[in-house]
Design a protein around this motif. Structure first.
Motif, PDB file in Angstrom:
ATOM      1  N   LYS A  68      60.578 -41.487 -48.246  1.00  0.00           N
ATOM      2  CA  LYS A  68      62.101 -41.055 -47.826  1.00  0.00           C
ATOM      3  C   LYS A  68      61.972 -40.667 -46.316  1.00  0.00           C
ATOM      4  N   GLU A  69      63.305 -40.643 -45.781  1.00  0.00           N
ATOM      5  CA  GLU A  69      63.165 -40.794 -44.591  1.00  0.00           C
ATOM      6  C   GLU A  69      62.707 -39.478 -43.895  1.00  0.00           C
ATOM      7  N   GLU A  70      62.708 -38.268 -44.614  1.00  0.00           N
ATOM      8  CA  GLU A  70      61.985 -36.999 -44.282  1.00  0.00           C
ATOM      9  C   GLU A  70      60.389 -36.848 -44.297  1.00  0.00           C
ATOM     10  N   ASP A  71      60.098 -37.997 -44.953  1.00  0.00           N
ATOM     11  CA  ASP A  71      58.574 -37.826 -45.302  1.00  0.00           C
ATOM     12  C   ASP A  71      57.672 -38.140 -44.077  1.00  0.00           C
ATOM     13  N   THR A  72      56.528 -37.626 -43.983  1.00  0.00           N
ATOM     14  CA  THR A  72      55.672 -37.845 -42.976  1.00  0.00           C
ATOM     15  C   THR A  72      54.829 -38.902 -42.768  1.00  0.00           C
ATOM     16  N   PRO A  73      54.776 -39.818 -41.773  1.00  0.00           N
ATOM     17  CA  PRO A  73      54.096 -40.833 -42.122  1.00  0.00           C
ATOM     18  C   PRO A  73      52.553 -40.717 -42.339  1.00  0.00           C
ATOM     19  N   ASN A  74      52.032 -41.735 -43.063  1.00  0.00           N
ATOM     20  CA  ASN A  74      50.616 -41.605 -43.502  1.00  0.00           C
ATOM     21  C   ASN A  74      49.687 -42.701 -43.137  1.00  0.00           C
ATOM     22  N   PHE A  75      50.276 -43.804 -42.375  1.00  0.00           N
ATOM     23  CA  PHE A  75      49.535 -44.835 -42.173  1.00  0.00           C
ATOM     24  C   PHE A  75      49.116 -44.866 -40.656  1.00  0.00           C
ATOM     25  N   VAL A  76      47.758 -44.763 -40.478  1.00  0.00           N
ATOM     26  CA  VAL A  76      47.206 -44.810 -38.906  1.00  0.00           C
ATOM     27  C   VAL A  76      46.155 -45.691 -38.894  1.00  0.00           C
ATOM     28  N   GLY A  77      46.444 -46.828 -39.531  1.00  0.00           N
ATOM     29  CA  GLY A  77      45.415 -48.164 -39.625  1.00  0.00           C
ATOM     30  C   GLY A  77      45.437 -48.819 -38.472  1.00  0.00           C
ATOM     31  N   SER A  78      46.585 -48.985 -37.774  1.00  0.00           N
ATOM     32  CA  SER A  78      46.625 -49.760 -36.447  1.00  0.00           C
ATOM     33  C   SER A  78      47.161 -48.838 -35.475  1.00  0.00           C
ATOM     34  N   PHE A  79      46.931 -49.356 -34.078  1.00  0.00           N
ATOM     35  CA  PHE A  79      47.376 -48.527 -32.969  1.00  0.00           C
ATOM     36  C   PHE A  79      48.740 -48.646 -32.723  1.00  0.00           C
TER      37      PHE A  79
ATOM     38  N   LYS B  23      54.280 -45.921 -33.062  1.00  0.00           N
ATOM     39  CA  LYS B  23      55.325 -45.888 -33.533  1.00  0.00           C
ATOM     40  C   LYS B  23      55.795 -44.616 -34.537  1.00  0.00           C
ATOM     41  N   ALA B  24      54.836 -44.079 -35.058  1.00  0.00           N
ATOM     42  CA  ALA B  24      54.772 -42.876 -35.770  1.00  0.00           C
ATOM     43  C   ALA B  24      54.980 -41.654 -34.777  1.00  0.00           C
ATOM     44  N   MET B  25      54.299 -41.598 -33.707  1.00  0.00           N
ATOM     45  CA  MET B  25      54.295 -40.480 -32.544  1.00  0.00           C
ATOM     46  C   MET B  25      55.699 -40.619 -31.939  1.00  0.00           C
TER      47      MET B  25
ATOM     48  N   SER C 165      50.196 -52.375 -42.852  1.00  0.00           N
ATOM     49  CA  SER C 165      50.764 -51.280 -43.747  1.00  0.00           C
ATOM     50  C   SER C 165      51.531 -52.105 -44.906  1.00  0.00           C
ATOM     51  N   ASN C 166      51.277 -51.467 -46.193  1.00  0.00           N
ATOM     52  CA  ASN C 166      51.961 -51.738 -47.355  1.00  0.00           C
ATOM     53  C   ASN C 166      52.711 -50.626 -47.985  1.00  0.00           C
ATOM     54  N   ASN C 167      54.112 -50.709 -48.167  1.00  0.00           N
ATOM     55  CA  ASN C 167      54.702 -49.693 -48.853  1.00  0.00           C
ATOM     56  C   ASN C 167      56.008 -50.211 -49.429  1.00  0.00           C
TER      57      ASN C 167
ATOM     58  N   ILE D  30      70.902 -46.536 -30.476  1.00  0.00           N
ATOM     59  CA  ILE D  30      70.528 -47.257 -31.842  1.00  0.00           C
ATOM     60  C   ILE D  30      69.099 -48.011 -31.592  1.00  0.00           C
ATOM     61  N   ASN D  31      68.267 -47.266 -32.312  1.00  0.00           N
ATOM     62  CA  ASN D  31      66.648 -47.699 -31.944  1.00  0.00           C
ATOM     63  C   ASN D  31      66.226 -48.515 -33.178  1.00  0.00           C
ATOM     64  N   TYR D  32      65.918 -49.658 -32.859  1.00  0.00           N
ATOM     65  CA  TYR D  32      65.190 -50.266 -33.999  1.00  0.00           C
ATOM     66  C   TYR D  32      63.671 -50.199 -33.915  1.00  0.00           C
ATOM     67  N   ALA D  33      63.132 -49.380 -34.975  1.00  0.00           N
ATOM     68  CA  ALA D  33      61.960 -48.920 -35.104  1.00  0.00           C
ATOM     69  C   ALA D  33      61.217 -49.525 -36.081  1.00  0.00           C
ATOM     70  N   THR D  34      60.107 -49.112 -36.872  1.00  0.00           N
ATOM     71  CA  THR D  34      59.524 -49.678 -37.835  1.00  0.00           C
ATOM     72  C   THR D  34      59.142 -48.632 -39.073  1.00  0.00           C
ATOM     73  N   GLY D  35      59.184 -49.402 -40.000  1.00  0.00           N
ATOM     74  CA  GLY D  35      58.786 -48.395 -41.468  1.00  0.00           C
ATOM     75  C   GLY D  35      57.289 -48.915 -41.683  1.00  0.00           C
ATOM     76  N   CYS D  36      56.599 -49.510 -40.884  1.00  0.00           N
ATOM     77  CA  CYS D  36      55.220 -49.665 -41.033  1.00  0.00           C
ATOM     78  C   CYS D  36      54.438 -48.489 -40.588  1.00  0.00           C
ATOM     79  N   ILE D  37      54.804 -47.443 -41.012  1.00  0.00           N
ATOM     80  CA  ILE D  37      54.026 -46.017 -40.593  1.00  0.00           C
ATOM     81  C   ILE D  37      53.548 -45.344 -41.967  1.00  0.00           C
ATOM     82  N   PHE D  38      54.008 -46.143 -43.003  1.00  0.00           N
ATOM     83  CA  PHE D  38      53.283 -45.687 -44.420  1.00  0.00           C
ATOM     84  C   PHE D  38      52.423 -46.663 -45.166  1.00  0.00           C
ATOM     85  N   GLU D  39      51.871 -45.950 -45.969  1.00  0.00           N
ATOM     86  CA  GLU D  39      50.986 -47.032 -46.760  1.00  0.00           C
ATOM     87  C   GLU D  39      51.085 -45.814 -48.433  1.00  0.00           C
ATOM     88  N   TYR D  40      50.955 -47.030 -49.476  1.00  0.00           N
ATOM     89  CA  TYR D  40      51.162 -46.467 -50.642  1.00  0.00           C
ATOM     90  C   TYR D  40      50.074 -45.486 -50.803  1.00  0.00           C
TER      91      TYR D  40
END
Length: 300
Positions: free
Chosen positions: A132-143, A148-150, A263-265, A109-119
């Motif tokens: 959704k879960e299958e969507d590709t992350p679109n936020f690359v504003g922070s290292f 986390k997306a990687m 990230s805001n989403n 069980i891996n506690y990850a982040t949803g801060c990998i998307f932006e509106y």
């Protein structure tokens, strides 16, 4: 790998938890104690395979929980200037733990982040259309978010991993400096943007239930709906401190006082809500699990 996943009944439980000194890791230990679930904290460094294997040999767990990693102190801006350390913990460490668990037939069980998307155009602010879960992350504003997306993309290949996308975590402990509410009540100024958020008092017990059910894959791990900074601060004023006040500023003004964009989403929670129909909306959960237990005003 001989791990049975997604819905099968586990044997008598014993958890191995990484992240003893962290907020979520500490809360997990308290929950296990309250529920009578035997557990131990891992002593090994995540990036050290031999140490992880020694932990598993000693503890003989049925499930492993990863609440370790680097978020940065006091915030994710730290990761911008400590990139190797961030990679070592968030990428190398997480992948090593997932690989060791897979070799041992264990669900992680891996506690990850949803801060990998932006509106964006397909998910506009205020539209109610969440990622959704299958969507590709679109936020690359922070290292931090990049790492986390990687690692999330790589973990898709591990059928033993349950990835929980946590966002802006909140708990009933309003003294904890990691609590999103505590953070924004201490800021000089705040932005006011609706976001998906995670009420830990409600969702951490659900993560334990997910382990019991051997659920795997990616899960948006937030309460349904969104809530804005101002809406939370209004609740804080109404339930906690009637004299509390705050000032807003916009994203352009915020950018002048932070290093990396934030990230805001909104995340889509249909999958989680279908598995756990009792899950409360973000605003209802805030009132029930956070503000009413801490209430100091005469608000009904």
């Amino acid at each position: 790998m001989a791990v049975s996943t997604n819905g099968s009944s586990p044997p008598a439980l014993k958890f191995l938890i990484y992240g003893r000194t962290g907020w979520i890791g500490g809360l997990l230990g308290k929950l296990c104690t309250a529920q009578g679930i035997p557990f131990a904290y891992g002593a090994g460094r995540l990036e050290n395979r031999a140490q992880l294997e020694a932990d598993i040999d000693e503890v003989a767990p049925t499930h492993v929980f990863n609440a370790a990693g680097v978020t940065g102190r006091p915030n994710v801006d730290w990761c911008e200037t400590h990139r190797v350390e961030t990679i070592r913990a968030n990428v190398c460490g997480t992948l090593t733990l997932a690989d060791v668990c897979r070799a041992r037939g264990l669900v992680l069980i891996n506690y990850a982040t949803g801060c990998i998307f932006e509106y964006d155009a397909g998910h506009p602010l205020g539209s109610g259309v969440g990622f959704k879960e299958e969507d590709t992350p679109n936020f690359v504003g922070s290292f931090y978010s990049k790492t986390k997306a990687m690692v999330e993309e790589l973990l898709k290949n591990y059928e033993n991993v349950c990835t929980l996308r946590v966002r802006m975590p909140i708990s009933s402990d309003l003294s904890n400096p990691r609590n999103f509410i505590t953070k924004i009540t201490r800021y000089d100024k705040v932005v006011d943007i609706p976001n998906s958020m995670t009420i830990l008092d409600e969702l951490l017990p659900i993560s334990i239930e997910m382990a019991k059910r051997n659920l795997t894959g990616i899960w948006n791990f937030t309460n349904p709906g969104v809530v804005s900074h101002n809406e939370i601060l209004e609740m804080y004023r109404d339930y906690i401190d009637p004299n509390f006040s705050w000032k807003n500023f916009n994203l352009e003004e915020q950018a002048k006082v932070i290093v990396a964009p934030r990230s805001n989403n909104e995340l889509d929670t249909v999958k989680l809500k279908t598995e756990f129909p009792e899950l409360l909306s973000i605003k209802d959960s805030l009132i029930k699990n956070v503000f009413k237990p801490n209430q100091k005003t005469s608000k009904a």
